[in-house]
Design a protein around this motif. Structure first.
Motif, mmCIF file in Angstrom:
data_model
loop_
_atom_site.group_PDB
_atom_site.id
_atom_site.type_symbol
_atom_site.label_atom_id
_atom_site.label_comp_id
_atom_site.label_asym_id
_atom_site.label_seq_id
_atom_site.Cartn_x
_atom_site.Cartn_y
_atom_site.Cartn_z
ATOM 1 N N GLY A 21 0.810 -1.207 0.000
ATOM 2 C CA GLY A 21 0.000 0.000 0.000
ATOM 3 C C GLY A 21 0.843 1.255 0.000
ATOM 4 N N SER A 22 2.131 1.127 0.307
ATOM 5 C CA SER A 22 3.025 2.266 0.203
ATOM 6 C C SER A 22 3.265 2.585 -1.269
ATOM 7 N N SER A 23 3.819 3.761 -1.526
ATOM 8 C CA SER A 23 3.929 4.235 -2.902
ATOM 9 C C SER A 23 5.363 4.609 -3.232
ATOM 10 N N PRO A 24 6.150 3.667 -3.716
ATOM 11 C CA PRO A 24 7.523 4.013 -4.106
ATOM 12 C C PRO A 24 7.523 5.003 -5.270
ATOM 13 N N HIS A 25 8.259 6.075 -5.134
ATOM 14 C CA HIS A 25 8.400 7.010 -6.258
ATOM 15 C C HIS A 25 9.756 7.695 -6.189
ATOM 16 N N GLY A 26 10.783 6.854 -6.161
ATOM 17 C CA GLY A 26 12.135 7.380 -6.183
ATOM 18 C C GLY A 26 12.951 7.063 -4.951
ATOM 19 N N GLN A 27 12.311 6.533 -3.908
ATOM 20 C CA GLN A 27 13.035 6.314 -2.648
ATOM 21 C C GLN A 27 13.767 4.978 -2.592
ATOM 22 N N GLY A 28 13.560 4.105 -3.577
ATOM 23 C CA GLY A 28 14.185 2.786 -3.536
ATOM 24 C C GLY A 28 13.428 1.800 -2.676
ATOM 25 N N LEU A 29 12.169 2.103 -2.365
ATOM 26 C CA LEU A 29 11.392 1.242 -1.469
ATOM 27 C C LEU A 29 11.168 -0.142 -2.063
ATOM 28 N N GLY A 30 10.953 -0.209 -3.379
ATOM 29 C CA GLY A 30 10.719 -1.512 -3.999
ATOM 30 C C GLY A 30 11.868 -2.472 -3.761
ATOM 31 N N THR A 31 13.096 -1.990 -3.891
ATOM 32 C CA THR A 31 14.270 -2.830 -3.640
ATOM 33 C C THR A 31 14.340 -3.234 -2.172
ATOM 34 N N SER A 32 14.055 -2.293 -1.271
ATOM 35 C CA SER A 32 14.126 -2.601 0.162
ATOM 36 C C SER A 32 13.110 -3.665 0.549
ATOM 37 N N LEU A 33 11.889 -3.565 0.024
ATOM 38 C CA LEU A 33 10.869 -4.571 0.343
ATOM 39 C C LEU A 33 11.257 -5.927 -0.229
ATOM 40 N N ALA A 34 11.821 -5.941 -1.425
ATOM 41 C CA ALA A 34 12.267 -7.214 -2.009
ATOM 42 C C ALA A 34 13.385 -7.823 -1.179
ATOM 43 N N MET A 35 14.266 -7.002 -0.647
ATOM 44 C CA MET A 35 15.341 -7.504 0.217
ATOM 45 C C MET A 35 14.771 -8.137 1.482
ATOM 46 N N LEU A 36 13.763 -7.496 2.076
ATOM 47 C CA LEU A 36 13.138 -8.070 3.269
ATOM 48 C C LEU A 36 12.533 -9.437 2.971
ATOM 49 N N VAL A 67 18.094 -1.341 6.188
ATOM 50 C CA VAL A 67 17.846 -2.460 5.285
ATOM 51 C C VAL A 67 18.834 -2.438 4.131
ATOM 52 N N ASN A 68 18.964 -1.283 3.466
ATOM 53 C CA ASN A 68 19.875 -1.156 2.331
ATOM 54 C C ASN A 68 20.729 0.097 2.505
ATOM 55 N N PRO A 69 21.975 -0.042 2.937
ATOM 56 C CA PRO A 69 22.822 1.133 3.160
ATOM 57 C C PRO A 69 22.969 2.026 1.934
ATOM 58 N N LEU A 70 22.898 1.447 0.740
ATOM 59 C CA LEU A 70 23.043 2.241 -0.474
ATOM 60 C C LEU A 70 21.860 3.189 -0.638
ATOM 61 N N THR A 71 20.661 2.668 -0.426
ATOM 62 C CA THR A 71 19.464 3.503 -0.506
ATOM 63 C C THR A 71 19.465 4.552 0.601
ATOM 64 N N PHE A 72 19.850 4.128 1.794
ATOM 65 C CA PHE A 72 19.900 5.045 2.939
ATOM 66 C C PHE A 72 20.850 6.201 2.647
ATOM 67 N N ARG A 73 21.978 5.884 2.074
ATOM 68 C CA ARG A 73 22.951 6.923 1.742
ATOM 69 C C ARG A 73 22.355 7.908 0.732
ATOM 70 N N GLY A 74 21.678 7.382 -0.263
ATOM 71 C CA GLY A 74 21.071 8.246 -1.269
ATOM 72 C C GLY A 74 20.002 9.145 -0.693
ATOM 73 N N GLN A 75 19.180 8.608 0.222
ATOM 74 C CA GLN A 75 18.153 9.430 0.841
ATOM 75 C C GLN A 75 18.771 10.534 1.694
#
Length: 754
Positions: A471-486, A633-641
């Motif tokens: 129900g969340s809405s990924p739009h540039g934050q890398g959420l899709g990758t983070s959820l797949a990692m989980l 969850v993903n240091p790469l995404t965290f760094r980008g944010q």
């Protein structure tokens, strides 16, 4: 080894970089074949009575299918705020950019010429361009309301007795200036009604389900009659929450014309008509002892709501987070919201919370300067201590965890704070015209504070692959990758066999969406809960197949197989083999995670600037940032944010400001006038890691989206003010742009000459 916590390249990026995203303006859906094009005729005057609208010439223009005004719509007023906002202005316009008519043509190129032919008779009224003018009340935007003040919250009256035993009391009024969200993708929508009587709307939105509810209510149909699809969204920053008013008018027009209608705004429209952010005037009063102990703090907020008060929770959020990371014994807050003849204010990168941090951090610096102590030491004296958590703040926030002193110490150590102060002293003693400024900000942020939950669904397909709906809405934050990692970590399924879907109300009927840094802690927890339920189902099925007790089975996540615990060499079952025995040909769990409560990420930033006191030029030399969002969850995404937040925070401090002239005409309506930051103005960010988990969701994580912005804005601002202190400038309201810095230096020079 768990994939969670490792650097994983965002799966979303390959398509965005190679083929490019599919945004609203790129849509080529069959349902939109032959769709018409629309443009809004917008007011060029900030405040005027409409004497009449002549659309006759426009209707005769080539390709015109329809020209619609307020008299045609017959829709109830926009329900977003306490004062009626029309979908199209029919009687009075209240800001430059307010829509007064909709023109629909066969081809896009025909729009501009047809719109020019709409003749509106404007009878100018006095503008109310500033907060002070709104409070004066000489001109009222809504005379029937009787005032330009549309909300009062907090203390009815202030009591100066809270400062009676203070040895030092400092007061300052701070402008947290109006800014434009300026997403790379401007707003857009496409609407078509099907033969079944349902509206399908493609929107650039952060919340498809919220947008569906808004459209249904506005158009007078049930939610089941509306489908909203969010394709790729090119940035939102809070300003794309839900459905814009323009989408309702577009949906209405599509029904009237019996064909699809598309709309995409221009960049100038975006800068003048999309909601703006911030726009607060904060008066802070802080008092305490000369040893650095703060005894009392007062925050008086005046929120410029723009012409229509769409989001009155912004100043109350500022009150909620007023004390920041500090243990102040006595606190008073009050907020007022006023309407002005300017673009409405909405959510943007923290929505009220960054304003609270900017106010209290500026107050701490002013207090430290007044008593002659280092600003870092004054903060240490007043931090909430680790043993005091969970901490109930005097303004009503319940902080989960915090190591505020440790975060500041990490930032100062990484920056070499003592050496920087020594360099600063050397420059001042030598009379160097380029001053060095050091700015500190310690912050705490509330995330997932909306009080709602989030939906999550996980399906194990017959081939053992996984499809998840969020129900969340990924739009540039890398959420899709983070959820797949989980999911990969939890289910033992490779990333390339996991698909994450979102943004379609037919696929995900119930959801909240993305805002307030809620997605991972709530959306991620929902996915975790759904996966737990799938695991429980699979355990029972595998137990039957292996003729073992369910409690004796385990999932080997390294190999992605089920086996009897302690007997890895025995028979194993793949996910595909387990699913084969499921009744519906797949394993599925659809959940609502509603157990999460707000979390409070925190951190400390130090900014280093150089200010040329002869020209006013400001150079941001360094930003050292500690941002604690719990386990990553993903240091790469965290760094980008963090990079994105730091950049936007620095931009607000040094560059970005929406301005109006005395008649409320916007003077920053193009990107030639409105400056947002580029890589050329930013240093390499120095990021320091720290992770304090929370027990308020299934993942132990805290939101981070806006946190870096919240810390960097006051840090950079304080650094510029610190640099100016040696030249007689005691304080400077935000923003600290070069022109304002130069003006402050000139004023100080004149004062010393006198």
């Amino acid at each position: 080894m768990s994939i969670v916590g490792t650097r994983v390249v965002r799966r979303e990026d390959r398509n965005l970089i190679t083929a490019g995203g599919t945004y609203v303006d790129d849509l080529r859906a069959e349902a939109l074949s032959g769709a018409a094009h629309a443009v809004f005729v917008r007011s060029p005057i900030a405040h005027a009575r409409i004497g009449g609208i002549d659309v006759s010439a426009a209707k005769e223009a080539p390709g015109v299918l329809g020209v619609f005004t307020a008299a045609d719509l017959g829709l109830a007023p926009h329900p977003a705020g306490p004062l009626p906002e029309p979908w199209l202005a029919g009687d009075v316009v209240r800001y430059v950019g307010e829509p007064v008519a909709l023109v629909v043509t066969e081809e896009r190129y025909q729009l501009a010429d047809a719109a020019e032919l709409v003749d509106v008779d404007y009878e100018p009224l006095e503008a109310v361009a500033t907060i002070d003018a709104a409070l004066a009340g000489e001109t009222l935007l809504f005379p029937a309301h009787g005032s330009n003040i549309v909300q009062v919250h907090g203390a009815a009256e202030f009591d100066d007795a809270i400062f009676e035993d203070c040895e030092v009391v400092v007061t300052q009024t701070i402008l947290n200036q109006r800014v434009a969200p300026a997403p790379l993708e401007v707003r857009g929508a496409a609407c078509v009604w099907g033969e079944d009587g349902r509206l399908t709307a493609w929107l650039s939105t952060q919340n498809a389900q919220m947008a569906r509810g808004q459209l249904a209510a506005s158009l007078g149909v049930g939610e089941e009659a509306v489908r909203v699809i969010a394709p790729d969204v090119g940035g939102g920053f809070g300003a794309k929450i839900g459905a814009d008013p323009e989408a309702t008018v577009l949906g209405w027009a599509a029904k009237q014309l019996g064909r699809g209608v598309r709309w995409v705004e221009s960049r100038s429209e975006n800068l003048t008509a999309m909601t703006h952010g911030r726009a607060q005037q904060n008066t802070v009063t802080i008092g305490g002892k000369r040893d650095g102990t703060v005894l009392a703090y007062r925050l008086d907020v005046v929120q410029d709501a723009g012409a229509y008060p769409r989001l009155l929770m912004l100043p109350t959020l500022t009150e909620l987070m007023a004390v920041g990371v500090y243990r102040f014994p006595r606190v008073e807050t009050r907020s007022r919201a006023v309407v002005t003849t300017t673009t409405p204010i909405g959510a943007y990168r923290g929505a009220g919370r960054p304003e609270a941090t900017a106010a209290v951090e500026r107050a701490m610096d002013r207090f430290a300067a007044e008593i002659g102590l280092d600003p870092a030491e004054v903060r240490r004296v007043n931090f909430i201590r680790p043993e005091e958590f969970p901490y109930q703040s005097p303004t009503g926030a319940s902080y989960d965890t915090g190591e505020y002193a440790a975060a500041l110490d990490k930032a100062l150590e990484a920056a070499g704070y003592a050496e920087l102060r020594a360099e600063q002293r050397r420059r001042r003693e030598a009379g160097d015209p380029v001053e060095l400024g050091l700015g500190i900000a310690a912050y705490v942020e509330i995330t997932g504070g909306d009080g709602a939950g989030e939906s999550g669904r996980v399906d194990i397909e017959p081939d053992g692959s996984v499809v998840a709906w969020t129900g969340s809405s990924p739009h540039g934050q890398g959420l899709g990758t983070s959820l797949a990692m989980l999911l990969s970590d939890q289910l033992g399924v490779p990333l390339d066999k996991i698909t994450v879907r979102h943004g379609d109300t037919d696929e995900v009927p119930k959801a909240v969406g993305t805002f307030g840094s809620r997605s991972l802690q709530l959306g991620g927890s929902a996915i975790r809960q759904a996966a737990d339920e799938v695991l429980a189902q699979a355990r029972e099925l595998a137990a039957d197949l292996l003729e073992a007790a369910p409690e004796d089975l385990e999932l080997d996540t390294e190999r992605g197989v089920w086996q009897v615990r302690g007997a890895p060499s025995s028979t194993v079952l793949s996910w595909a083999q387990v699913v084969e025995t499921a009744g519906e040909g797949k394993l599925s769990a659809d959940v609502w995670f509603g157990g999460g409560t707000p979390t409070f990420p925190f951190g400390a930033h130090l900014a280093v600037v150089e200010v040329d006191t002869e020209t006013g030029k400001v150079r941001l030399r360094r930003i050292v940032a500690v941002d604690d969002a719990g386990p990553i969850v993903n240091p790469l995404t965290f760094r980008g944010q963090r990079h994105g937040g730091l950049g936007q925070g620095a931009a607000q401090a040094l560059m970005e400001v929406v301005t109006y002239d005395d008649d409320a005409n916007p003077t920053t309506a193009t990107l030639a006038d409105y400056s947002f930051v580029t890589a050329a103005e930013l240093p390499d960010f120095e990021l320091v890691d720290m992770a304090t988990p929370t027990d308020r969701n299934l993942l132990g994580v805290k939101g981070i989206g806006e946190a870096a912005t919240i810390g960097s804005t006051p840090a950079v601002h304080n650094a510029v003010v610190d640099a100016l202190a040696a030249r007689g400038v005691r304080h400077l309201d935000m923003p600290t742009t070069p022109i304002r810095v130069w003006a402050a230096l000139e004023e100080a020079r004149k004062g010393s000459a006198q």
